[in-house]
Design a protein around this motif. Structure first.
Motif, PDB file in Angstrom:
ATOM      1  N   ALA A 254       3.180   5.563  -6.210  1.00 12.96           N
ATOM      2  CA  ALA A 254       3.318   5.250  -7.641  1.00 12.96           C
ATOM      3  C   ALA A 254       4.603   4.479  -7.929  1.00 12.96           C
ATOM      4  O   ALA A 254       5.217   4.658  -8.982  1.00 12.96           O
ATOM      5  N   GLU A 255       5.015   3.635  -6.977  1.00 10.13           N
ATOM      6  CA  GLU A 255       6.217   2.810  -7.156  1.00 10.13           C
ATOM      7  C   GLU A 255       5.848   1.343  -7.063  1.00 10.13           C
ATOM      8  O   GLU A 255       5.051   0.952  -6.197  1.00 10.13           O
ATOM      9  N   SER A 256       6.451   0.518  -7.909  1.00  9.19           N
ATOM     10  CA  SER A 256       6.195  -0.914  -7.811  1.00  9.19           C
ATOM     11  C   SER A 256       6.977  -1.507  -6.642  1.00  9.19           C
ATOM     12  O   SER A 256       8.152  -1.202  -6.466  1.00  9.19           O
ATOM     13  N   PRO A 257       6.333  -2.371  -5.841  1.00 12.98           N
ATOM     14  CA  PRO A 257       7.054  -3.054  -4.774  1.00 12.98           C
ATOM     15  C   PRO A 257       7.768  -4.319  -5.274  1.00 12.98           C
ATOM     16  O   PRO A 257       8.317  -5.073  -4.479  1.00 12.98           O
ATOM     17  N   ILE A 258       7.741  -4.550  -6.592  1.00 20.47           N
ATOM     18  CA  ILE A 258       8.301  -5.769  -7.187  1.00 20.47           C
ATOM     19  C   ILE A 258       9.659  -5.445  -7.813  1.00 20.47           C
ATOM     20  O   ILE A 258       9.796  -4.480  -8.578  1.00 20.47           O
TER      21      ILE A 258
ATOM     22  N   LEU B 287       0.834  -1.214   0.000  1.00 22.32           N
ATOM     23  CA  LEU B 287       0.000   0.000   0.000  1.00 22.32           C
ATOM     24  C   LEU B 287       0.865   1.258   0.000  1.00 22.32           C
ATOM     25  O   LEU B 287       0.561   2.236  -0.690  1.00 22.32           O
ATOM     26  N   THR B 288       1.965   1.230   0.767  1.00 19.87           N
ATOM     27  CA  THR B 288       2.836   2.405   0.849  1.00 19.87           C
ATOM     28  C   THR B 288       3.550   2.634  -0.489  1.00 19.87           C
ATOM     29  O   THR B 288       3.597   3.764  -0.987  1.00 19.87           O
ATOM     30  N   SER B 289       4.097   1.568  -1.079  1.00 20.26           N
ATOM     31  CA  SER B 289       4.792   1.709  -2.372  1.00 20.26           C
ATOM     32  C   SER B 289       3.825   2.176  -3.458  1.00 20.26           C
ATOM     33  O   SER B 289       4.089   3.139  -4.180  1.00 20.26           O
TER      34      SER B 289
END
Lengths: 160, 216
Positions: free
Chosen positions: B52-56, B46-48
């Motif tokens: 607008a950043e991918s957590p992957i 949720l934070t990433s």
């Protein structure tokens, strides 16, 4: 009249001898405030298990175009979140929450954090110990890394 | 930790993550690991995504096209690719425990199909760019998130361990200490043992009591 307080406290008084309590408490305070704001600004609660803040019931009524209706981020003027801060008491107690704020801001913070107004959803941003709440797991992880750093300082000093 | 499967459909779009299959631990400790990591991943995703950043690991997201950006702004939402128009999809992000770990994603909700439109797990094409916020099989989260997962697993192993105080009294060297701790913290490297011990208030205080902290 007693001030409404939306705060949580960490007791650093019973740690190992030589622990750099004040500097570590300050680091924890700064980190928790920073990470809390980072989550709140994207509509996520910094309280474990609360996930995302509830949507506005009637966006035409509020926020009525004054700001985007999503994400729900507890920020209109910024006054309340500017008061989200930390304080160290007697070098061993860390207090985090809404500090040095007006009564109006404190009351607004309490409404959000406790859900005391039945017409406004609870949007918790400081964990309530009385309800067994804690900070989000990612915030606790960061706190433990800081605690670890304090112990590494002790080890490094004793190995000199 | 390993992502072993993923699926996308109208009712279910999820990643299956193995957390504990190679750990010899009591079931209650495994359950706690699943809950701790599950909550950690929801918070981190949720934070990433909100920024607008991918957590992957290895995934980057294209900017919104002009028309969709305009649509978002008119709908009262933010003009960045944060996976949020109404907010219904992200509100539905959840996990459930499996035998070996967790299943993370959208389960039993119509938001599953919307999520698949971004994740492309089903292989169906809907003419929108891929923006992964859940990992496919073989993918990993970013290193920051992966390291957090490893720490949480190690913390739970450390907290569940029982150390015989009589054995602590006989420790006099670093090697002695790590031999004792390795037996109590199965499956952890020396670096992980040191980190988990120092992150545990009870473990670190125990070692301090026996004057063994500096052997770490």
């Amino acid at each position: 009249m007693a001030k409404t307080k939306v705060t949580v406290k960490f007791d650093f008084s019973k740690l190992v001898e030589g622990y750099p309590t004040r500097s570590i408490a300050a680091a924890v305070g700064q980190t928790v405030v920073k990470m809390s704001k980072e989550m709140i600004e994207v509509g996520a609660s910094p309280v474990r298990g609360r996930r995302r803040f509830d949507a506005y019931k009637n966006p035409k009524k509020y926020p009525a175009g004054k700001k985007p209706s999503r994400p729900v981020n507890l920020n209109l003027t910024g006054e309340m979140l500017d008061a989200l801060d930390y304080n160290i008491i007697d070098n061993k107690l860390l207090e985090i929450g809404i500090l040095n704020a007006t009564k109006e801001v404190n009351d607004r913070a309490k409404t959000h954090n406790t859900g005391s107004n039945p017409n406004i959803a609870r949007r918790a941003f400081v964990p309530m110990g009385s309800m067994g709440e804690t900070y989000a797991k990612r915030i606790i992880d960061a706190i433990l890394e800081i605690y670890k750093k304090g112990l590494i300082d002790i080890i490094n000093k004793s190995n000199k | 930790m390993k992502v072993t499967d993923n699926q996308g459909s109208e009712k279910k779009t999820t990643s299956t993550i193995d957390l504990v299959s190679d750990l010899k631990l009591p079931n209650d400790v495994k359950t706690k690991i699943k809950q701790d990591v599950g909550d950690y991943l929801i918070e981190s995703i949720l934070t990433s995504v909100g920024h607008a950043e991918s957590p992957i690991d290895g995934e980057s997201w294209p900017a919104l096209n002009k028309e969709y950006r305009k649509k978002k702004v008119e709908a009262g939402s933010s003009p960045i690719p944060n996976m949020e128009l109404s907010g219904d999809m992200l509100d539905s992000l959840t996990y459930k425990n499996t035998r070996d770990g967790i299943e993370l994603g959208f389960i039993g909700t119509k938001e599953a199909w919307k999520a698949d439109g971004h994740l492309k797990f089903s292989g169906e094409e809907n003419n929108t760019p891929q923006r992964r916020f859940l990992p496919a099989a073989g993918q990993e989260f970013t290193s920051k998130i992966q390291q957090g997962i490893e720490r949480i697993i190690a913390d739970n192993i450390a907290e569940a361990s029982v150390i015989d105080n009589a054995k602590l009294e006989r420790v006099s060297t670093k090697a002695d200490l790590y031999t004792l701790l390795s037996n109590s913290f199965p499956g952890l490297t020396r670096a992980e043992i040191k980190s988990a011990t120092l992150r545990s208030v009870s473990m670190s205080e125990l070692l301090a009591e026996y004057d063994l902290l500096d052997l770490l």
